[in-house]
Design an enzyme around this catalytic site. Structure first.
Site, PDB file in Angstrom:
ATOM      1  N   LYS A  98      -0.477  -8.770   6.976  1.00  0.00           N
ATOM      2  CA  LYS A  98      -0.305  -7.571   8.079  1.00  0.00           C
ATOM      3  C   LYS A  98      -1.126  -6.322   7.735  1.00  0.00           C
ATOM      4  CE  LYS A  98       4.447  -9.033   8.576  1.00  0.00           C
ATOM      5  NZ  LYS A  98       4.864  -9.615   7.474  1.00  0.00           N
ATOM      6  N   ARG A  99      -2.406  -6.633   7.575  1.00  0.00           N
ATOM      7  CA  ARG A  99      -3.385  -5.651   7.369  1.00  0.00           C
ATOM      8  C   ARG A  99      -3.835  -4.816   8.603  1.00  0.00           C
ATOM      9  NH1 ARG A  99      -2.528  -5.981   2.428  1.00  0.00           N
ATOM     10  NH2 ARG A  99      -3.718  -7.610   1.056  1.00  0.00           N
TER      11      ARG A  99
END
Length: 279
Positions: A98-99
């Site tokens: 989930k960058r």
């Protein structure tokens, strides 16, 4: 660079091995249930058994990076090993990280996970577009260059998600719809093909996926769908939530698989049963 785009490889994997994506989430209670220590060595054994059990039976594995990162560099080293072993076993990897950031920082995240030969190289990663969908351009460009994939958070399964995802932009369109349009635009899918940029859409979002128009805005994208199994969704939610795009859904299951462990044979049988259940 791979001869095939990620979307092509993913579609082939689903055709050959079904739509299940096996989450590898070694949280403390699960390690205890498997009689493993909550240590890097426990993570290593959990990861080894999980991969051995599902290889050839699922479309991909999805390690959750946080459960490795909490053990520091030793835990990250185990994640590196898992990703490497999956590549050697020809199992697709979707790294759940989930960058999301801007500019050179987003570029650095992308280099960490999408460059061939990087220690944490994966076939695809999850990313957050909530600094603006264009903030993901460095990752999208690198993914396209190297035949990798992205999954953009769009309609997540947590109850607070609609506060942001259903909100209206200055153009009076739902934020999630703008994200879906962006994914369709940059993903490289075509008629009869799957895009290499997908969306994360929870199986517990009810009618929102269709009512907000994501189904029409992004018909070629693969849909990584948490919420099945322990969170309450089942096979009936495939047509109920996703309508005509149900064939693009990747059923993400973690506890629904891992509770069959620690025996590898039992894990494989569970994976095979789930593959048939969600066919």
């Amino acid at each position: 660079m791979s001869r095939l785009r990620f979307g092509q490889r993913l579609r082939r994997a689903v055709a050959d091995r079904g739509r299940i994506v096996a989450g590898i989430d070694p949280h403390a209670s699960l390690l205890e249930a498997w009689s493993l220590p909550d240590t890097p060595e426990g993570l290593r054994e959990f990861s080894r058994r999980s991969l051995a059990a599902v290889a050839g039976t699922v479309a991909a594995i999805k390690p959750q990076s946080a459960f490795f990162e909490r053990h520091g560099s030793a835990g990250v080293a185990v994640l590196e090993e898992l990703l490497r072993d999956a590549r050697e076993a020809e199992v697709l990897t979707i790294l759940d990280v989930k960058r999301g950031d801007i500019g050179s920082t987003m570029g650095a995240y992308a280099q960490a996970h999408l460059c061939p030969g990087a220690p944490l190289e994966a076939d695809a990663i999850t990313v957050s577009p909530y600094l603006g969908a264009g903030s993901l351009d460095p990752a999208a460009q690198l993914a396209a260059e190297h035949g990798k994939g992205l999954f953009l958070l769009a309609l997540t399964s947590n109850p607070d998600g609609p506060q942001v995802q259903h909100a209206r932009t200055a153009r009076d369109t739902p934020v999630a719809l703008e994200i879906a349009r962006h994914a369709e635009r940059i993903g490289g899918g075509g008629a009869g093909e799957w895009s290499s940029v997908g969306l994360v859409v929870g199986a517990t979002v009810g009618a929102a996926y269709r009512e907000l128009g994501l189904d029409r805005a992004a018909p070629s994208v693969p849909l990584l769908a948490p919420g099945f199994g322990a969170q309450g969704a089942g096979p009936a939610q495939l047509p109920e939530v996703f309508g005509e795009n149900a064939g693009h859904v990747l059923v993400s299951l973690s506890r629904g698989l891992s509770t069959a462990g620690p025996d590898e044979t039992a894990l494989r049988r569970r994976a095979e049963a789930l593959r048939a259940e969600y066919a």
